[in-house]
Structures are given as C-alpha cells and as structure tokens.
Design a protein around this motif. Structure first.
Motif, PDB file in Angstrom:
ATOM      1  N   TYR A   4       5.825  11.136  -4.985  1.00 35.30           N
ATOM      2  CA  TYR A   4       6.550  11.018  -3.712  1.00 35.30           C
ATOM      3  C   TYR A   4       8.044  10.807  -3.951  1.00 35.30           C
TER       4      TYR A   4
ATOM      5  N   ARG B 251      -0.162   4.105  -3.022  1.00 36.25           N
ATOM      6  CA  ARG B 251      -0.012   5.536  -2.726  1.00 36.25           C
ATOM      7  C   ARG B 251       0.674   5.680  -1.364  1.00 36.25           C
ATOM      8  N   PRO B 252       1.836   6.314  -1.319  1.00 31.22           N
ATOM      9  CA  PRO B 252       2.510   6.499  -0.024  1.00 31.22           C
ATOM     10  C   PRO B 252       1.675   7.315   0.961  1.00 31.22           C
ATOM     11  N   ASN B 253       0.878   8.249   0.449  1.00 28.84           N
ATOM     12  CA  ASN B 253      -0.034   9.025   1.281  1.00 28.84           C
ATOM     13  C   ASN B 253      -1.207   9.451   0.401  1.00 28.84           C
ATOM     14  N   GLU B 254      -2.210  10.022   1.029  1.00 23.90           N
ATOM     15  CA  GLU B 254      -3.435  10.310   0.299  1.00 23.90           C
ATOM     16  C   GLU B 254      -3.267  11.382  -0.770  1.00 23.90           C
TER      17      GLU B 254
ATOM     18  N   ILE C 130       4.954  10.393   4.816  1.00 24.97           N
ATOM     19  CA  ILE C 130       4.654  11.804   4.637  1.00 24.97           C
ATOM     20  C   ILE C 130       5.961  12.592   4.546  1.00 24.97           C
TER      21      ILE C 130
ATOM     22  N   ARG D  95       0.816  -1.223   0.000  1.00 22.33           N
ATOM     23  CA  ARG D  95       0.000   0.000   0.000  1.00 22.33           C
ATOM     24  C   ARG D  95       0.845   1.267   0.000  1.00 22.33           C
ATOM     25  N   VAL D  96       2.064   1.207   0.561  1.00 21.32           N
ATOM     26  CA  VAL D  96       2.913   2.403   0.588  1.00 21.32           C
ATOM     27  C   VAL D  96       4.081   2.320  -0.389  1.00 21.32           C
TER      28      VAL D  96
ATOM     29  N   GLU E 234       1.483   5.106   6.077  1.00 21.65           N
ATOM     30  CA  GLU E 234       1.673   6.291   5.251  1.00 21.65           C
ATOM     31  C   GLU E 234       3.111   6.758   5.354  1.00 21.65           C
TER      32      GLU E 234
END
Length: 421
Positions: free
Chosen positions: A97, A87-90, A128, A82-83, A126
């Motif tokens: 990223y 997508r590493p973050n929304e 960020i 998922r990261v 996530e």
C-alpha cells in the motif's frame, strides 16, 4: 478493481459544482505535458526507475505507530492498528500500500486513498487506493473542497468528502493538486530517452554508423524487382540499392560481413567518435540531472565516484532532506483524517519511525544506543524493544554516570565526593 467494493456506496455528486481544478496545462509547465511523456516510457530509463523504486520503497519500510504527544507514549493497542501496521485493505500488505501511494505521488503528482469508515464509530476500517487519473479535486459554489471520482469501469461519478480521502501530493502551486516529478523534469527525461534510443540504434546497427555508397552510373531511374511470390514491382534504383545493402549488413549478427561490390560501387563509412561528441560524459550528466529532480544521491543509483565517507554523508542527507520532507506531510495527513477529533484533542499523532535506517549501520546504531543508555534516556528493555527482542529481568532500570550533576548542587556534591575515603 479493489475500489469497486464499497466505493459505489459513497454519496453521489449532488447539486451544481464548479469546474474541476485541473493542472493538466498549468502556467509554466506546458513544456512538461505528460501527454507527450508517458510514465511507462520514463520508467524504462534506468535512473528514473531506480529513483522511483528507491523513494517509494524507502517510505514504505518505515514502521507506522500512534503516539501521544503529551506523554510521548506509543499506543500499541490503538484501534488504528488494523489499517496502520496491519493490512490497510484485504488485497494489500502495508508495504504494498505505502509503495503504491509513493509511486502514484512521484509519477502522477497525487496519491489518493479512500477511507472506508465504520458506520457506527466513524473509525477507519480500510484504506483503498484510488487511480489518480480518475480523481479530480473541485470546489463547490461555497468554496468548499471536494473530490470527484470517476469510476473507470462504470463511468459513475462520486463526490467524496475531503475527510474521507487521504491525499498525498508532490510539489504544488496552489496547495490543492500536486505536479509530478515527470512533468517538472520532462525536458531532462526526454533528452535521456532520446540518448537511450540513439544508443540502441548504434548497437542495433552493428555498433557502426551508416556510410555512403557511391557509383559512377546514374541511379536516378527506376528498376523492376521480382518479389518472392513471383510478382514484380517498380522501385527507384537508389532505394533498391539501399534496401539490398541494409538487408545484408545492417542489424545485430551482421557486423563485419564481407561486402561484395560490383558495377563500380564504392562504400565510404562515416566514422563516429564518441569522445568527440562526449557521449559518455553527457550520459553521466543526464543521470545527475534526473537524480537532482528526485532528490536522490548518485551513489544510490549506482553512479558517481564518491568515497565511502562522502557516500555515508549523502545517505544521511537523503534521509534528512528528501525522505523526511516526504514523510512529514503524510504524517500530518494521516493524523488529520484517520484520527477522530477527540483523539487529536488528547494529543494523539500518527508517526513513522525514521531510525529504521540506522539498522544498516551497526556501528552507528551501537554508538547511538550506548550514548542514550549512559545518559539514562534508554533502558536495556528500551533498546531490546527497538531490536524486536523481549524484555529481560532487571532490564527496565535506568542508569546515569556519577561524573555529572546539576549545577545548582555542584558545591554540595563536590564536598560529598571529596569526603569519601
């Protein structure tokens, strides 16, 4: 900002801390102080802009995967998907990223990303990015490394554990904080800026240098000038004459206008010969100097006069000696902080697929696939998977040539082959 959500939940700085470890004025690098060389100004130089774009985008396009080093198996269903390849973050795609982290690393010397973890499993959910100018590594009294984050909006200080911060760094003198390419190449980039400003001034003044106005009369006195609003003011005669001349003949769109001189004035232009000052040659040298600092071949910044063969070799060297040393520390940092201890213990590692750069050369790619299939290293399905194609019936089998065999059974195999009618 993207880091607002959740960063305030991180533990606040507690206890006494030692002074921040800052490389704002490291010994030997004071000439390249970034306070006098802004990132925005440097990125206006075409060579710097191209080098940053190329290196950051080249690292961003590499597919990321998790592999078991023991079995060499790619773990496509790993929880980090998922990261890592999601997508590493929304707010960001994986490419956005990775490219942002690459730009921070080159222009600021350090790239930081806060790892948001699941409270139950401690697994990352996530990644960020944090503004590098707001993060400072420091040591506590016990000599342990921490990261001090200064929130640019609220002014809040937050102490983050190294286990929760991905830190990619450029060249470093202490292994803790990186020194940006801009600082190390400050003199070269400032020279390129000065040359670019000089070239702009030349064209802004009609492509001609200034000249000399001479007069037989004495112009040291003052004269009274009537302004458009009807008022008057006193100026020096030399200044008034210079301003009037520049208003008519200086600037774009005013070149080659007819000059009308009176009162015995004479105009003598000062000729400039670019060949004499080797302006063009020095510009090529500056491009090469900037490319050396970034480790980018000249043909990738659309400069130089290399042949196709040399460009192909330079591209290979770019991948081997610039991109690979950039990617390897990222893989090690991701492995050490995104994977949990028991996952690392069973041989799991975060990797990036470097063979993606073969996709641009179909002939080399076809030869590579053919060679690996003929020695039995790849099956048809293995090759199709690398081309993002589904498996086919019977594609999982591996084949090898009968022309080769193990040396320890060479005699037996030779006899069997000789006996075949």
């Amino acid at each position: 900002m993207i880091f607002d959500r959740g960063i305030r939940k991180a533990p606040r700085a507690a206890g006494r801390v030692m002074g921040p470890l800052s490389l704002s004025s490291p010994q030997g690098w004071t000439v390249g102080d970034e306070s006098t060389l802004s990132r925005e100004g440097a990125m206006k130089i075409s060579t710097v802009n191209r080098c940053v774009e190329l290196r950051s985008a080249s690292a961003a396009v590499l597919p990321v995967y998790v592999m078991n080093e023991n079995s060499k198996e790619r773990l496509t269903g790993h929880r980090l998907g998922r990261v890592l390849w999601g997508r590493p973050n929304e707010a960001m795609t994986r490419f956005d990223y990775e490219k942002l982290m690459g730009c921070h690393k080159l222009l600021r010397g350090n790239a930081y990303a806060w790892i948001v973890r699941d409270p139950a499993s401690a697994g990352p959910v996530e990644l960020i990015p944090l503004p590098p100018d707001c993060v400072t590594p420091y040591l506590d009294q016990a000599g342990r490394l921490w990261y001090l984050f200064f929130h640019p909006n609220t002014g809040q200080l937050t102490r983050l554990s190294p286990a929760d911060v991905l830190h990619y760094k450029e060249y470093s003198e202490d292994g803790i904080a990186g020194i940006s390419v801009l600082r190390r190449a400050a003199q070269t980039i400032r020279a390129a800026q000065a040359a670019q400003e000089y070239e702009t001034d030349v064209y802004a003044n009609g492509g001609r240098p200034s000249g000399v106005l001479t007069a037989e009369a004495d112009l040291n006195g003052d004269t009274t000038v009537t302004l458009p609003d009807g008022s008057t003011r006193t100026v020096r005669q030399k200044d008034f004459l210079r301003q009037e001349w520049e208003s008519v003949h200086s600037g774009p769109g005013k070149r080659f206008r007819v000059a009308v001189l009176d009162l015995g004035l004479k105009y003598q232009p000062i000729a400039m010969n670019n060949a004499d000052v080797q302006f063009v040659e020095s510009k090529e040298i500056r491009v090469a100097d900037v490319c050396r600092f970034f480790g980018v071949p000249l043909h990738l910044v659309y400069a130089g006069k290399q042949s196709y063969d040399s460009n192909e070799q330079n591209s290979i060297e770019f991948v081997k000696y610039t991109l690979q040393p950039d990617v390897t520390p990222r893989e090690q940092e991701d492995t050490g902080k995104l994977l949990l201890p028991f996952e690392r213990a069973r041989g799991e590692r975060v990797k990036r697929e470097m063979k993606v750069f073969l996709r641009g050369d179909t002939a080399a790619q076809a030869a590579w696939y053919k060679a690996l299939r003929e020695v039995g290293a790849y099956s048809v399905d293995d090759i199709r998977a690398l081309e993002d194609l589904p498996n086919v019936p019977g594609g999982g089998g591996r084949y090898a040539s009968w022309n080769y065999g193990p040396l320890e059974t060479w005699g037996e195999l030779s006899a069997q082959r000789a006996a075949v009618p």
